[in-house]
Write an enzyme that holds these catalytic residues in place. Structure first.
Site: not given
Ligand code: FUB
Length: 340
Positions: A32, A239
């Site tokens: 991320d 997301e």
């Molecule tokens: O790294 C945990 C979660 O996985 C992140 O917050 C999301 O965007 C996904 O990448």
């Protein structure tokens, strides 16, 4: 039917490029990556993946991260420096588990680290921590941002100096539990033919520690102006929100989650609406796909992750970087992360 036609046109119109990039960090797992240029240097704020032994589930419980490291680079092709632990969950009074994707901003001579974590009631909130250095250590505020919820904060500074936070994520990110405006642990996604859930955006207060307004919906529409539907899994927001501005246009990019694309949509205001344009990054090895887009000395780069180092373990990821190209017509070239 019109959605089908729309997708096909985009795929045909947008050139693609294959890029084999290497993991930037090899001794710890990172994911991320939110990249920024502060004082002429690149700083990367990623998640710090670890194996904590929690079994995999649809809530993402196996993403059980406990601290953040900050990294810096003089150039995207150069060496990377690990500045060590910048914030530990034990030093965040309200946070109990799962430090997920963070971001950072610089304002008022200070650096701000924004991060999601679950509180004692297992509800994701977004916190902020401050430092006089881009690499920390960061000191967390005693409570999360008032009115914050869900995950994946991304902070964008507009050319007029205003800051906006984009955030949210469905499934493990809990956005579906906030449909009434209040937390409801039984909340579900809309049905396939209803409009999809959206990311949220809120302008930040002068002190960068709170929302200056109620979060608003980040509307993504198709080429006819209709909101994307919840069943449009190839295009709807899941997301990993990010916002960059190029040639006066606002580019909202995000992960489509269960279809694993980094997609983008463009608009004329930081609040949207944003019109779906296409795919920036095709699926990578591992379930999640999460990125940031940053300009370094007039060139644009995509920071992202995959699971090359761990041999495909979805919660043990490594960050990478590759050039990103805006075409003369404003579209973004689609990147294939591997050789075909
Ligand atoms: O790294 C945990 C979660 O996985 C992140 O917050 C999301 O965007 C996904 O990448």
């Amino acid at each position: 039917e019109s959605q089908q036609a729309d997708t096909t046109t985009q795929a045909e119109a947008t050139p693609t490029r294959t890029f084999l990039s290497k993991p930037l960090v090899r001794d710890v797992y990172t994911a991320d990556p939110s990249a920024h240029v502060f004082n002429g240097k690149i700083y990367i704020y990623p998640s710090h993946d670890i194996e904590s032994g929690i079994p995999q589930d649809d809530e993402g419980s196996h993403f059980d991260m406990k601290d953040y490291h900050v990294f810096s680079m003089d150039s995207p092709e150069g060496n990377i420096t690990d500045h060590g632990v910048a914030l530990d969950i034990k030093d965040v009074p309200w946070a109990k588990r799962q430090l997920w994707a963070p971001d950072a901003a610089f304002q008022n001579g200070k650096y701000y680290l924004y991060f999601p974590a679950k509180d004692k009631d297992n509800v994701f909130r977004i916190g902020v921590a401050t430092s006089s250095s881009p690499t920390g250590p960061f000191k967390a505020e005693a409570a999360p941002i008032k009115g914050s919820f869900s995950i994946d904060p991304a902070v964008f500074k507009d050319t007029d100096g205003k800051f906006y936070m984009y955030f949210g994520g469905i499934w493990g990110g809990q956005l579906q539990r906030w449909r009434t405006g209040k937390y409801d642990s039984t909340g579900t996604e809309p049905t396939a033919e209803q409009p999809a859930l959206t990311a949220k955006v809120a302008r930040l207060s002068q002190d960068m520690l709170q929302f200056a307004e109620q979060p608003k919906n980040v509307q993504i529409v198709d080429s006819t102006g209709k909101p994307l539907l919840a069943g449009d899994n190839n295009r709807r927001f899941f997301e990993a929100a990010w916002l960059h501005k190029y040639n006066g246009k606002y580019y909202f990019s995000y992960s489509t989650g269960d279809t694993h694309f980094i997609a983008y949509a463009t608009g004329d205001s930081p609040y949207g609406p944003f019109t779906y344009k296409g795919v920036i990054l095709n699926p990578v090895l591992g379930w999640t796909n999460h990125h940031s887009i940053v300009e370094v000395n007039g060139k644009w780069y995509l920071f992202y992750h995959d699971t090359e180092l761990s041999g495909g373990q979805t919660h043990l990821r490594n960050i990478k970087v590759t050039p990103l190209t805006h075409q003369p017509d404003g579209t973004i070239e689609t990147i294939n992360p591997y050789e075909e």
